[in-house]
Motif scaffolding. Structure first.
Motif, short mmCIF file in Angstrom:
data_model
loop_
_atom_site.label_atom_id
_atom_site.label_comp_id
_atom_site.label_asym_id
_atom_site.label_seq_id
_atom_site.Cartn_x
_atom_site.Cartn_y
_atom_site.Cartn_z
N PHE A 228 -7.38 1.40 -5.57
CA PHE A 228 -7.07 2.65 -4.89
C PHE A 228 -7.89 2.73 -3.61
O PHE A 228 -8.96 2.13 -3.51
N PHE A 229 -7.40 3.48 -2.66
CA PHE A 229 -8.24 3.78 -1.50
C PHE A 229 -9.46 4.54 -2.00
O PHE A 229 -9.36 5.43 -2.83
N ILE B 185 0.84 -1.20 0.00
CA ILE B 185 0.00 0.00 0.00
C ILE B 185 0.88 1.25 0.00
O ILE B 185 1.98 1.25 0.55
N HIS B 186 0.37 2.29 -0.64
CA HIS B 186 1.05 3.59 -0.63
C HIS B 186 0.18 4.58 0.12
O HIS B 186 -0.93 4.89 -0.31
N LEU B 187 0.68 5.07 1.25
CA LEU B 187 -0.03 6.07 2.04
C LEU B 187 0.58 7.44 1.80
O LEU B 187 1.74 7.69 2.17
N ARG B 188 -0.18 8.31 1.15
CA ARG B 188 0.27 9.70 0.93
C ARG B 188 -0.57 10.55 1.87
O ARG B 188 -1.69 10.97 1.53
N ILE C 150 -2.56 -1.34 -3.33
CA ILE C 150 -3.57 -0.31 -3.08
C ILE C 150 -2.85 1.03 -3.05
O ILE C 150 -1.95 1.25 -2.24
N GLY C 151 -3.23 1.92 -3.96
CA GLY C 151 -2.53 3.20 -4.07
C GLY C 151 -3.41 4.39 -3.80
O GLY C 151 -4.60 4.27 -3.49
N ASN C 152 -2.79 5.56 -3.94
CA ASN C 152 -3.49 6.83 -3.78
C ASN C 152 -3.80 7.39 -5.17
O ASN C 152 -2.88 7.67 -5.95
N CYS C 153 -5.06 7.55 -5.45
CA CYS C 153 -5.55 7.95 -6.77
C CYS C 153 -4.88 9.22 -7.30
O CYS C 153 -4.66 9.36 -8.50
#
Length: 405
Positions: free
Chosen positions: A392-393, A254-257, A368-371
């Protein structure tokens, strides 16, 4: 590269066999783009079709990568060799407390790019071609008239104004001797003939631009070019070592921005300043503005509740044994570990080199990424190339894009 290297010794032997051999040698080199470069040394052949140079001076790595794809397409449209610039890394909060310029080949292989178009590293261009073909005194800058308005005389391209522009060209000891201004054209493929007619390679052998000749986010039709961005052997070795030692497959990446700067940006959604097309969001809402799906706060700035919801879904669907978190701030490692009651291993490296995160996310069993993030967009394009699933989230099942790989 290997095939060309294998051919070169035979070609050189042929060149020793009198005038005919030398003619044969030269003709074959013309048919083998990059052959001189493959031989090493100072033999890099000059391309009479001209070169394209630019500074990757907009944003961090994700933005630079989007611009790189557009610049690669632009170089091919103009039939100029692209001088591939180094990546700019901003190290202002840790040593060396300044910009780092990292050669493209440190993270990725140059050779796969040549399956699409002719390229040379900017380092090789400056060291082996510029002294003879683009020496001081003949270095012309090219920019829009509007950009030149920022200069004192209103007619000079601001190639080195401020950071990162100045330090970028200074690393190669480049100063520009004159400026060529243009207007009424853009970097769109529709203007290809205008560029070729206005700047013929015979009169303008080196087009040096202050920024990338590309749009942000990357155009939909340029997304498939990501298949030519191939990790270097060293990056693969490093990434695989981390995966093998820290993670248990299957794993969800997952990528949390969610840093403070990102919170400020996403607040533009709340106050209506930003619409569905916001930074890299076309990757999930769609490129067609008239048909774009709404962009929600969960998609831009997921809270812990949304992070847990999405993780629960995809950990269950993939029967994941571990979760890898890439983030620019709080990784929520403890909270996620507790959420899964210790049954799922949770790892966050926060490496000094962000490309390590990109590699590990790209190899995950589900991502799961940040759009809205161009960092996520890099991972999403790479996974699309290899047919790997992503979401994506705030959007579990993204719509297929027109150019789906």
């Amino acid at each position: 590269m290997t095939g060309r290297r294998a051919l070169l010794p035979g070609l050189r032997r042929a060149a020793m066999e009198g005038p005919r051999g030398r003619v044969f040698f030269v003709l074959l080199l013309l048919l083998l783009p990059g052959a001189m470069e493959a031989g090493g040394g100072a033999e890099l052949a000059w391309d009479p079709a001209g070169y394209l140079l630019y500074c990757p001076c907009m944003g961090r790595f994700g933005n630079q990568a989007e611009h790189f794809l557009g610049a690669l397409a632009f170089a091919r449209a103009l039939n100029r060799t692209l001088a591939v610039p180094p990546w700019i890394e901003y190290r202002h909060h840790r040593p060396p407390y300044t910009n780092l310029h990292v050669p493209y080949a440190e993270h990725f292989q140059l050779e796969p790019l040549r399956r699409y178009h002719r390229v040379v590293s900017l380092e090789d261009f400056m060291a082996r071609l510029a002294p003879r073909h683009w020496p001081p005194g003949r270095r012309v800058a090219y920019c829009f008239e509007a950009a030149a308005q920022r200069s004192a005389d209103k007619s000079t391209c601001p190639m080195k104004d401020g950071n990162p522009f100045g330090p970028f060209w200074d690393q190669f000891q480049v100063d520009f001797d004159k400026s060529e201004l243009f207007k009424g054209i853009s970097f769109s493929p529709a203007y290809k003939d205008h560029w070729i007619q206005r700047f013929s390679p015979s009169e303008h052998p080196v087009l040096a631009l202050p920024g990338a000749p590309a749009q942000f986010p990357v155009l939909e039709e340029h997304r498939p070019l990501h298949k030519y961005i191939v990790w270097s052997d060293e990056m693969v070795k490093k990434g695989e070592a981390y995966i093998h030692s820290l993670l248990v497959r299957p794993y969800v990446g997952i990528h949390l921005r969610i840093g403070s700067d990102w919170k400020n940006a996403c607040n533009m959604l709340k106050d209506g300043t930003a619409g569905p097309h916001f930074m890299a969001s076309p990757q999930c809402v769609g490129y067609d503005r008239s048909a774009a799906v709404p962009l929600t706060m969960d998609m831009c700035l997921p809270d812990l509740k949304e992070i847990k919801r999405a993780l629960k879904l995809w950990v269950k669907n993939t029967e994941a044994k571990s979760v890898y978190i890439a983030t620019d701030s709080e990784p929520y490692t403890t909270e996620i570990q507790q959420f899964f009651q210790g049954k799922v291993k949770v790892v966050s490296l926060q490496p000094e080199v962000p490309q390590v995160d990109l590699y590990i996310l790209g190899q995950s069993d589900h991502f799961i990424g940040n759009c809205v993030s161009s960092f996520t967009a890099f991972v999403k394009r790479e996974r699309d190339v290899h047919g790997k699933p992503s979401s994506f989230f705030g959007m579990d099942h993204p719509p297929r894009l027109r150019d789906e790989f």
